[in-house]
Design a protein around this motif. Structure first.
Motif, PDB file in Angstrom:
ATOM      1  N   TYR A  57       0.834  -1.210   0.000  1.00 36.32           N
ATOM      2  CA  TYR A  57       0.000   0.000   0.000  1.00 36.32           C
ATOM      3  C   TYR A  57       0.868   1.260   0.000  1.00 36.32           C
ATOM      4  CZ  TYR A  57      -2.978   3.684   1.946  1.00 36.32           C
ATOM      5  OH  TYR A  57      -3.621   4.874   2.168  1.00 36.32           O
ATOM      6  N   LEU A  58       1.952   1.247   0.806  1.00 35.05           N
ATOM      7  CA  LEU A  58       2.820   2.427   0.891  1.00 35.05           C
ATOM      8  C   LEU A  58       3.709   2.584  -0.340  1.00 35.05           C
ATOM      9  CD1 LEU A  58       4.150   2.459   4.593  1.00 35.05           C
ATOM     10  CD2 LEU A  58       2.343   3.861   3.598  1.00 35.05           C
ATOM     11  N   PHE A  59       4.215   1.455  -0.866  1.00 35.13           N
ATOM     12  CA  PHE A  59       5.206   1.493  -1.952  1.00 35.13           C
ATOM     13  C   PHE A  59       4.742   0.626  -3.120  1.00 35.13           C
ATOM     14  CE2 PHE A  59       7.357   1.219   2.264  1.00 35.13           C
ATOM     15  CZ  PHE A  59       7.685   2.558   2.407  1.00 35.13           C
ATOM     16  N   PRO A  60       3.647   0.979  -3.768  1.00 34.97           N
ATOM     17  CA  PRO A  60       3.066   0.097  -4.794  1.00 34.97           C
ATOM     18  C   PRO A  60       3.951  -0.111  -6.021  1.00 34.97           C
ATOM     19  CG  PRO A  60       1.997   2.257  -4.806  1.00 34.97           C
ATOM     20  CD  PRO A  60       2.882   2.231  -3.598  1.00 34.97           C
ATOM     21  N   LYS A  61       4.884   0.814  -6.291  1.00 36.87           N
ATOM     22  CA  LYS A  61       5.691   0.723  -7.514  1.00 36.87           C
ATOM     23  C   LYS A  61       7.033   0.014  -7.309  1.00 36.87           C
ATOM     24  CE  LYS A  61       3.816   5.032  -9.414  1.00 36.87           C
ATOM     25  NZ  LYS A  61       4.146   6.393  -9.925  1.00 36.87           N
ATOM     26  N   TYR A  62       7.346  -0.369  -6.067  1.00 36.87           N
ATOM     27  CA  TYR A  62       8.701  -0.852  -5.787  1.00 36.87           C
ATOM     28  C   TYR A  62       8.787  -2.354  -5.514  1.00 36.87           C
ATOM     29  CZ  TYR A  62       9.417   4.175  -5.056  1.00 36.87           C
ATOM     30  OH  TYR A  62       9.467   5.540  -5.210  1.00 36.87           O
TER      31      TYR A  62
ATOM     32  N   ARG B 203       9.367  -8.502  -2.775  1.00 39.88           N
ATOM     33  CA  ARG B 203      10.550  -9.066  -3.431  1.00 39.88           C
ATOM     34  C   ARG B 203      11.815  -8.281  -3.076  1.00 39.88           C
ATOM     35  NH1 ARG B 203       6.666 -10.585  -7.672  1.00 39.88           N
ATOM     36  NH2 ARG B 203       7.111 -12.737  -8.322  1.00 39.88           N
ATOM     37  N   VAL B 204      11.731  -6.958  -3.094  1.00 41.60           N
ATOM     38  CA  VAL B 204      12.927  -6.133  -2.864  1.00 41.60           C
ATOM     39  C   VAL B 204      13.435  -6.291  -1.427  1.00 41.60           C
ATOM     40  CG1 VAL B 204      13.826  -3.784  -2.780  1.00 41.60           C
ATOM     41  CG2 VAL B 204      12.355  -4.482  -4.666  1.00 41.60           C
ATOM     42  N   VAL B 205      12.527  -6.288  -0.456  1.00 42.47           N
ATOM     43  CA  VAL B 205      12.931  -6.436   0.945  1.00 42.47           C
ATOM     44  C   VAL B 205      13.611  -7.788   1.159  1.00 42.47           C
ATOM     45  CG1 VAL B 205      12.035  -6.757   3.273  1.00 42.47           C
ATOM     46  CG2 VAL B 205      11.274  -4.814   1.922  1.00 42.47           C
TER      47      VAL B 205
ATOM     48  N   GLY C  32       3.950   7.408   8.583  1.00 48.66           N
ATOM     49  CA  GLY C  32       3.314   6.391   7.755  1.00 48.66           C
ATOM     50  C   GLY C  32       3.183   6.760   6.297  1.00 48.66           C
ATOM     51  N   ARG C  33       4.062   7.632   5.804  1.00 50.45           N
ATOM     52  CA  ARG C  33       4.000   8.025   4.392  1.00 50.45           C
ATOM     53  C   ARG C  33       4.895   7.126   3.551  1.00 50.45           C
ATOM     54  NH1 ARG C  33       4.342  13.172   6.775  1.00 50.45           N
ATOM     55  NH2 ARG C  33       6.568  13.241   6.301  1.00 50.45           N
ATOM     56  N   GLY C  34       4.556   7.018   2.251  1.00 48.46           N
ATOM     57  CA  GLY C  34       5.362   6.262   1.311  1.00 48.46           C
ATOM     58  C   GLY C  34       6.468   7.130   0.728  1.00 48.46           C
ATOM     59  N   GLY C  35       7.002   6.705  -0.419  1.00 46.60           N
ATOM     60  CA  GLY C  35       8.063   7.463  -1.069  1.00 46.60           C
ATOM     61  C   GLY C  35       9.389   6.719  -1.044  1.00 46.60           C
ATOM     62  N   MET C  36      10.344   7.226  -1.798  1.00 43.62           N
ATOM     63  CA  MET C  36      11.627   6.550  -1.937  1.00 43.62           C
ATOM     64  C   MET C  36      12.431   6.524  -0.634  1.00 43.62           C
ATOM     65  SD  MET C  36      13.799   4.888  -3.699  1.00 43.62           S
ATOM     66  CE  MET C  36      13.268   5.005  -5.414  1.00 43.62           C
ATOM     67  N   ALA C  37      12.496   7.671   0.071  1.00 45.77           N
ATOM     68  CA  ALA C  37      13.317   7.735   1.285  1.00 45.77           C
ATOM     69  C   ALA C  37      12.863   6.736   2.356  1.00 45.77           C
ATOM     70  CB  ALA C  37      13.330   9.159   1.840  1.00 45.77           C
ATOM     71  N   PRO C  38      11.563   6.681   2.691  1.00 47.41           N
ATOM     72  CA  PRO C  38      11.128   5.669   3.673  1.00 47.41           C
ATOM     73  C   PRO C  38      11.386   4.238   3.193  1.00 47.41           C
ATOM     74  CG  PRO C  38       9.452   7.356   3.426  1.00 47.41           C
ATOM     75  CD  PRO C  38      10.453   7.587   2.347  1.00 47.41           C
ATOM     76  N   PHE C  39      11.250   4.027   1.872  1.00 44.61           N
ATOM     77  CA  PHE C  39      11.484   2.678   1.354  1.00 44.61           C
ATOM     78  C   PHE C  39      12.947   2.274   1.503  1.00 44.61           C
ATOM     79  CE2 PHE C  39      12.185  -0.345  -2.224  1.00 44.61           C
ATOM     80  CZ  PHE C  39      11.364  -1.355  -1.752  1.00 44.61           C
TER      81      PHE C  39
ATOM     82  N   CYS D  65      14.580  -0.876   3.598  1.00 46.67           N
ATOM     83  CA  CYS D  65      15.605  -1.784   3.064  1.00 46.67           C
ATOM     84  C   CYS D  65      16.825  -1.847   3.987  1.00 46.67           C
ATOM     85  CB  CYS D  65      16.019  -1.346   1.659  1.00 46.67           C
ATOM     86  SG  CYS D  65      14.733  -1.596   0.409  1.00 46.67           S
ATOM     87  N   ILE D  66      17.199  -0.713   4.591  1.00 47.11           N
ATOM     88  CA  ILE D  66      18.325  -0.701   5.530  1.00 47.11           C
ATOM     89  C   ILE D  66      18.002  -1.550   6.755  1.00 47.11           C
ATOM     90  CG2 ILE D  66      19.649   0.765   7.108  1.00 47.11           C
ATOM     91  CD1 ILE D  66      19.448   2.982   4.993  1.00 47.11           C
ATOM     92  N   ILE D  67      16.771  -1.456   7.231  1.00 49.88           N
ATOM     93  CA  ILE D  67      16.359  -2.281   8.379  1.00 49.88           C
ATOM     94  C   ILE D  67      16.384  -3.761   7.998  1.00 49.88           C
ATOM     95  CG2 ILE D  67      14.407  -2.861   9.876  1.00 49.88           C
ATOM     96  CD1 ILE D  67      13.662   0.132   9.798  1.00 49.88           C
ATOM     97  N   ALA D  68      15.935  -4.076   6.764  1.00 48.28           N
ATOM     98  CA  ALA D  68      15.989  -5.470   6.297  1.00 48.28           C
ATOM     99  C   ALA D  68      17.429  -5.968   6.246  1.00 48.28           C
ATOM    100  CB  ALA D  68      15.335  -5.582   4.923  1.00 48.28           C
ATOM    101  N   ALA D  69      18.358  -5.095   5.827  1.00 53.77           N
ATOM    102  CA  ALA D  69      19.771  -5.465   5.791  1.00 53.77           C
ATOM    103  C   ALA D  69      20.302  -5.732   7.194  1.00 53.77           C
ATOM    104  CB  ALA D  69      20.580  -4.357   5.120  1.00 53.77           C
ATOM    105  N   ALA D  70      19.867  -4.917   8.167  1.00 50.75           N
ATOM    106  CA  ALA D  70      20.281  -5.126   9.559  1.00 50.75           C
ATOM    107  C   ALA D  70      19.750  -6.458  10.086  1.00 50.75           C
ATOM    108  CB  ALA D  70      19.785  -3.978  10.434  1.00 50.75           C
ATOM    109  N   PHE D  71      18.518  -6.801   9.724  1.00 49.52           N
ATOM    110  CA  PHE D  71      17.982  -8.118  10.081  1.00 49.52           C
ATOM    111  C   PHE D  71      18.851  -9.219   9.486  1.00 49.52           C
ATOM    112  CE2 PHE D  71      13.627  -6.229  10.928  1.00 49.52           C
ATOM    113  CZ  PHE D  71      13.562  -6.659  12.234  1.00 49.52           C
ATOM    114  N   GLY D  72      19.333  -9.003   8.251  1.00 48.81           N
ATOM    115  CA  GLY D  72      20.189  -9.988   7.601  1.00 48.81           C
ATOM    116  C   GLY D  72      21.498 -10.205   8.344  1.00 48.81           C
ATOM    117  N   VAL D  73      22.119  -9.106   8.782  1.00 45.14           N
ATOM    118  CA  VAL D  73      23.365  -9.213   9.544  1.00 45.14           C
ATOM    119  C   VAL D  73      23.112  -9.953  10.859  1.00 45.14           C
ATOM    120  CG1 VAL D  73      25.167  -7.910  10.738  1.00 45.14           C
ATOM    121  CG2 VAL D  73      24.358  -7.145   8.500  1.00 45.14           C
ATOM    122  N   ALA D  74      21.998  -9.624  11.513  1.00 47.88           N
ATOM    123  CA  ALA D  74      21.658 -10.293  12.783  1.00 47.88           C
ATOM    124  C   ALA D  74      21.424 -11.783  12.571  1.00 47.88           C
ATOM    125  CB  ALA D  74      20.417  -9.636  13.394  1.00 47.88           C
TER     126      ALA D  74
END
Length: 418
Positions: free
Chosen positions: A46-51, A55-57, A108-115, A119-128
């Motif tokens: 809903y927040l990032f419909p074009k990204y 799959r990306v996360v 709770g807004r969308g856009g490139m910066a929040p997305f 992704c950075i948080i997903a990367a941190a989960f990956g390191v953990a």
């Protein structure tokens, strides 16, 4: 305090059931945070419909977990396992908290910066995850098989629990203003609490269980250096094994390369199991299964079906009569599972939602069953340091399969546009 040997049969069973439950909780915590991100995919779509957030996360997460695990696998013989696992669970906690801070900061807004922040948080989960999954698997591989089975059941349970919670929160908040966001924040809050619980359990409770001290002391006597800090946390002063000076062969171990060559079939099993699973779950199930009468609930039901049956599959090997032990049998079963790819393709194109739910359930059941069969059979017959190294190797192959599967998941988009 110096560890005094007790009756082996008594020490090897005292606190076993408590240990099994704690391993289940620790396994749950290993993936609870990231599974929460995947389970609220409807909010991110809903927040990032074009990204293509699902799959990306997933694809952002994978290189970091794979790289971290590779580094630790290479250095596993010298790594302080206790520090490694505590660092991983602490990073899980901080990452879950960061997801709340990001959403509050952006309202709770969308856009490139929040997305990018997501992704950075997903990367941190990956390191953990790279810290914890290999570290815990290696550590538990030198203990009783029930521990590693329970840990991987906990991994699956995190998906089943987050899916169940997501269905409840979706029903509770569906008609409320900002309902998707409220459900997502509830998930992140629960994740924070759970990760804090895992930190406390691993730091203060698990190392003091008699059965855990017994197996770690046994591994130390066989030359393992990775358990030293854990033994100290359990109140045991590790002493050099006097027999090692009389017979140096008792502390010699196979190299990582030798272990890989001896267990290449098990390594291939783990890789193929997860390359198939992640080429279908969650991206294909979330975006490519068409529209059906369940509407916006359809993807959530499919993901919940996979998670529940994956959890069931990890308990099936506890029934000794149907546990698959044959190395050739496991390899045949894993390779045969590749037939699910055309099955999913034609079911999505021509089948109804009932067939898709059944197929997704079988995907989860076979994934959980084969994973536990491989991980509980492979370490048998090796000494403690070798079991730890083999556990790390098999998790590396598992994560390699997940990474390749997440990449191949994009193949389903060919011919459909970006």
């Amino acid at each position: 305090m110096v560890y005094e040997k007790e009756d082996p049969s008594f020490a090897a069973n005292q606190g076993k059931y408590c240990g099994i439950f704690i391993c289940w909780l620790l396994g749950n915590g290993c993936l609870f945070g990231f599974n929460s991100m995947l389970t609220i995919e409807d909010y991110y779509i809903y927040l990032f419909p074009k990204y293509h957030p699902t799959r990306v996360v997933t694809l952002t997460y994978q290189p970091f977990v794979l790289a971290t695990t590779t580094i630790f696998t290479y250095h596993e013989a010298k790594v302080n396992t206790r520090l490694r696992n505590l660092a991983g669970y602490t990073l899980f906690l901080l990452s879950s908290f960061a997801a709340i801070i990001l959403d509050v900061a952006t309202s709770g807004r969308g856009g490139m910066a929040p997305f990018i922040g997501i992704c950075i948080i997903a990367a941190a989960f990956g390191v953990a995850d790279g810290h914890v999954q290999g570290g815990m698997t290696g550590d538990l591989s030198l203990m009783c098989p029930e521990f590693i089975q329970s840990f991987f059941a906990g991994l699956a349970a995190s998906g089943a629990i987050t899916s169940a919670l997501r269905l409840v929160t979706k029903a509770a908040f569906e008609n409320s203003r900002d309902g998707l966001r409220k459900g997502a924040m509830l998930f992140a809050s629960i994740s924070c609490f759970f990760e804090l619980l895992c930190v406390l359990l691993y730091a203060f409770i698990f190392p003091k269980l008699p059965i855990v001290k017994y197996y770690r002391s046994k591994a130390a006597s066989e030359g393992s250096l990775t358990v030293t800090a854990d033994l100290a946390a359990g109140g045991i002063q590790n002493r050099p094994n006097p027999t090692s000076e009389e017979d140096p062969a008792c502390v010699e171990r196979l190299s990582t390369k030798q272990l890989l060559l001896q267990n290449i079939d098990y390594a291939l099993d783990m890789f193929l199991i997860y390359i198939l699973t992640l080429s279908i779950f969650p991206g294909f199930l979330a975006e490519d299964t068409g529209s059906h009468s369940l509407g916006s609930w359809y993807a959530l039901v499919l993901i919940a079906s996979y998670n529940v049956w994956d959890l069931i599959g990890r308990y099936v090997p506890l029934i000794e009569q149907i546990k698959l032990r044959s190395r050739k049998g496991l390899l045949v079963a894993v390779v045969s599972r590749l037939l699910l790819i055309p099955a999913f393709y034609y079911t999505a194109k021509y089948g109804d939602q009932g067939w898709m739910i059944m197929l997704t359930s079988f995907l989860g059941l076979s994934n959980g069953y084969l994973t536990v069969c491989v991980l509980t059979e492979a370490p048998k017959g090796y000494k403690g340091p070798e079991q730890n190294a083999l556990g790390n190797l098999l998790v590396l192959c598992l994560l390699g399969g997940i990474f390749c599967g997440a990449v191949l998941d994009w193949v389903w988009l060919i011919g459909k546009g970006w």
